[in-house]
Design a protein around this motif. Sequence first.
Motif, PDB file in Angstrom:
ATOM      1  N   GLY A  30      40.782  43.464  37.807  1.00 14.37           N
ATOM      2  CA  GLY A  30      41.588  43.221  36.623  1.00 14.37           C
ATOM      3  C   GLY A  30      43.053  43.531  36.742  1.00 14.37           C
ATOM      4  N   LEU A  31      43.505  43.952  37.929  1.00  9.82           N
ATOM      5  CA  LEU A  31      44.917  44.237  38.103  1.00  9.82           C
ATOM      6  C   LEU A  31      45.373  43.781  39.474  1.00  9.82           C
ATOM      7  N   ASP A  32      46.677  43.690  39.627  1.00 11.05           N
ATOM      8  CA  ASP A  32      47.267  43.333  40.912  1.00 11.05           C
ATOM      9  C   ASP A  32      48.466  44.247  41.127  1.00 11.05           C
ATOM     10  N   TYR A  91      45.827  41.274  35.960  1.00 16.67           N
ATOM     11  CA  TYR A  91      45.523  40.142  36.823  1.00 16.67           C
ATOM     12  C   TYR A  91      45.372  38.872  36.003  1.00 16.67           C
ATOM     13  N   ARG A  92      46.241  37.922  36.261  1.00 15.64           N
ATOM     14  CA  ARG A  92      46.220  36.647  35.544  1.00 15.64           C
ATOM     15  C   ARG A  92      45.319  35.655  36.272  1.00 15.64           C
ATOM     16  N   TRP A  93      44.564  34.909  35.478  1.00 18.33           N
ATOM     17  CA  TRP A  93      43.676  33.901  36.046  1.00 18.33           C
ATOM     18  C   TRP A  93      43.719  32.691  35.132  1.00 18.33           C
ATOM     19  N   ARG A  94      44.147  31.583  35.695  1.00 17.07           N
ATOM     20  CA  ARG A  94      44.305  30.337  34.934  1.00 17.07           C
ATOM     21  C   ARG A  94      45.198  30.575  33.728  1.00 17.07           C
ATOM     22  N   HIS A  95      44.671  30.460  32.521  1.00 14.51           N
ATOM     23  CA  HIS A  95      45.509  30.619  31.327  1.00 14.51           C
ATOM     24  C   HIS A  95      45.359  31.989  30.685  1.00 14.51           C
ATOM     25  N   SER A  96      44.648  32.883  31.343  1.00  4.44           N
ATOM     26  CA  SER A  96      44.411  34.211  30.793  1.00  4.44           C
ATOM     27  C   SER A  96      45.502  35.179  31.246  1.00  4.44           C
ATOM     28  N   GLU A  97      45.926  36.034  30.334  1.00 10.45           N
ATOM     29  CA  GLU A  97      46.898  37.084  30.663  1.00 10.45           C
ATOM     30  C   GLU A  97      46.208  38.289  31.303  1.00 10.45           C
ATOM     31  N   GLY A  98      44.899  38.248  31.421  1.00 10.33           N
ATOM     32  CA  GLY A  98      44.146  39.292  32.092  1.00 10.33           C
ATOM     33  C   GLY A  98      43.668  40.387  31.160  1.00 10.33           C
TER      34      GLY A  98
END
Length: 136
Positions: free
Chosen positions: A24-26, A88-95
């Motif tokens: 969930g993070l980077d 962590y962003r994935w596609r259109h999600s802010e994570g």
Amino acid sequence: MFDGDTLWVQPLDGGRYRKLRLDGLDAPEICQDGGVASRDALAARVLRQVVTVRERSHDDYGRALVRLQHGGDDVGAFMVQQGQAWSYRWRHSEGPFAQEEAQARAQKKGLFTAASPEPPRDFRRRHGPCPMPPRP
């Protein structure tokens, strides 16, 4: 500790250490601006501490993707809240830690003291992976 989102954990019963990736993070790459500070923040929070590991899946490198808890707190949320990592962003999600990131940005904590910190994904795209440190 390897960096701000990857660490080695040994089971309480001993046994072999496992390399884990916080889910969930980077965090910044270790050779990137803020990378050492991020690693050090993670180490200050969990090094030689008992933590609870909840494994979700595995990443492309075979590391377990985990949520880590220490003292009842989510370590990933803590890292983002302290400005030591991005949600962590994935596609259109802010994570999953978008709210913690917004708070860190508003308070100009950690990475967000810089005007426009470079997300690790962009850093890796421009520079490739960090070189491995020399063996002692």
